[in-house]
Scaffold this motif. Structure first.
Motif, PDB file in Angstrom:
ATOM      1  N   VAL A 187      16.562  15.915  45.249  1.00 23.45           N
ATOM      2  CA  VAL A 187      17.908  15.819  44.690  1.00 23.45           C
ATOM      3  C   VAL A 187      18.394  14.382  44.861  1.00 23.45           C
ATOM      4  O   VAL A 187      17.879  13.628  45.683  1.00 23.45           O
ATOM      5  CB  VAL A 187      18.907  16.792  45.374  1.00 23.45           C
ATOM      6  N   PHE A 188      19.400  14.015  44.068  1.00 28.51           N
ATOM      7  CA  PHE A 188      20.016  12.700  44.187  1.00 28.51           C
ATOM      8  C   PHE A 188      21.212  12.844  45.115  1.00 28.51           C
ATOM      9  O   PHE A 188      22.273  13.334  44.707  1.00 28.51           O
ATOM     10  CB  PHE A 188      20.425  12.178  42.818  1.00 28.51           C
ATOM     11  N   ASN A 190      23.950  16.056  39.400  1.00 25.32           N
ATOM     12  CA  ASN A 190      22.541  16.432  39.539  1.00 25.32           C
ATOM     13  C   ASN A 190      22.123  17.403  38.440  1.00 25.32           C
ATOM     14  O   ASN A 190      21.042  17.268  37.856  1.00 25.32           O
ATOM     15  CB  ASN A 190      22.304  17.063  40.907  1.00 25.32           C
ATOM     16  N   ARG A 234      18.553  22.552  39.065  1.00 21.42           N
ATOM     17  CA  ARG A 234      18.406  21.395  38.176  1.00 21.42           C
ATOM     18  C   ARG A 234      17.163  21.545  37.302  1.00 21.42           C
ATOM     19  O   ARG A 234      17.178  21.248  36.104  1.00 21.42           O
ATOM     20  CB  ARG A 234      18.331  20.103  38.981  1.00 21.42           C
ATOM     21  N   ALA A 285      25.686  15.711  46.735  1.00 19.82           N
ATOM     22  CA  ALA A 285      24.582  16.527  47.240  1.00 19.82           C
ATOM     23  C   ALA A 285      24.296  16.236  48.708  1.00 19.82           C
ATOM     24  O   ALA A 285      23.765  17.085  49.421  1.00 19.82           O
ATOM     25  CB  ALA A 285      23.333  16.293  46.402  1.00 19.82           C
ATOM     26  N   ARG A 288      20.354  22.268  49.244  1.00 24.46           N
ATOM     27  CA  ARG A 288      19.714  21.234  48.416  1.00 24.46           C
ATOM     28  C   ARG A 288      18.525  21.805  47.658  1.00 24.46           C
ATOM     29  O   ARG A 288      18.283  21.436  46.499  1.00 24.46           O
ATOM     30  CB  ARG A 288      19.256  20.059  49.284  1.00 24.46           C
TER      31      ARG A 288
END
Length: 239
Positions: A89-90, A98, A148, A133, A141
């Motif tokens: 994840v970002f 995200n 996503r 996030a 996450r």
């Protein structure tokens, strides 16, 4: 749905990690890949996703040979989603941002509708929708990474160690989330996992890999209930 036929692949020309890998998964089936470190599990996922091209053999998706297609094409046009083991994840982006990354090729209206669907499926995403996030727990996450990848409605979802680094309680929550995906999205899931027993409990079938080939395949329930298999391949004796 997907058929891997005699695939040979590796990261350089001198070393083959996959040495004639053959397996398949049907529509809306959960198939787990098990085996020791270095046996080729993650390499197989990367080859299917398009990060690596097979030197021999083929990757067939619903009858189409997608072996040589690059990863971005497979995600956009072939319905393949991929969730890597780490850094998936970002952290500095919000949950909304995200998800927008996952729906990059969708129209704004389609992306909004899909985000609403995924937030309904995984309420934690809606609760923290505008939070970064980085504020999420490890399990949250993983659920975000899963959502996503689901944004463009993939037909095949590749998961590399979704329980990595999670506590036992959170691990169960993530596996429950994966099970919901199969039921509600009817997506085929091919999953690499070290927590063999928990993975098998939500799986239909499993392949045990060894030295770049398939050592054993069976229904998940049969593997769980076979004492010899559990001791040799799954890291524990039957209870």
């Amino acid at each position: 749905m997907i058929t891997i036929d005699n695939v040979v692949a590796g990261y350089n020309a001198e070393v083959d990690i996959l040495k004639g890998m053959t397996l398949q998964a049907s529509r809306a089936e959960i198939v787990t890949l098990l085996g020791p470190n270095g046996c080729g599990k993650s390499t197989l996922l990367k080859t299917i996703a398009g990060f690596l091209k097979p030197r021999e053999g083929s990757v067939m998706l619903e009858g189409e040979n997608v072996s040589a297609l690059p990863v971005h094409y497979k995600i956009r046009h072939c319905g393949i989603g991929f969730v890597p083991q780490t850094e998936n994840v970002f952290a500095s982006l919000t949950i909304r941002e995200n998800l927008q990354v996952g729906g990059h090729y969708m129209s704004p209206a389609q992306a909004r509708q899909r985000m609403e669907e995924l937030c309904a499926l995984y309420p934690v995403l809606g609760i923290k929708f505008n939070a970064p996030a980085a504020s999420m727990s490890g399990g949250e996450r993983q659920i975000l990474a899963l959502a996503r990848a689901l944004m463009p409605r993939p037909r095949l979802l590749l998961l590399d160690e979704p329980s990595a680094g999670l506590s036992p309680k959170v691990l169960l929550e993530v596996f429950d989330a994966i099970g919901q995906v199969r039921v509600k999205e009817q997506v085929t899931i091919l999953m690499v996992e070290q927590n063999a027993m928990e993975a098998l409990r939500i799986s239909d079938r499993a392949y045990v890999l060894s030295m770049g080939t398939v050592a054993l395949t069976a229904d998940a329930g049969a593997l769980i209930n076979d004492p010899q298999v559990r001791e040799l391949y799954l890291g524990g004796r039957a209870a």
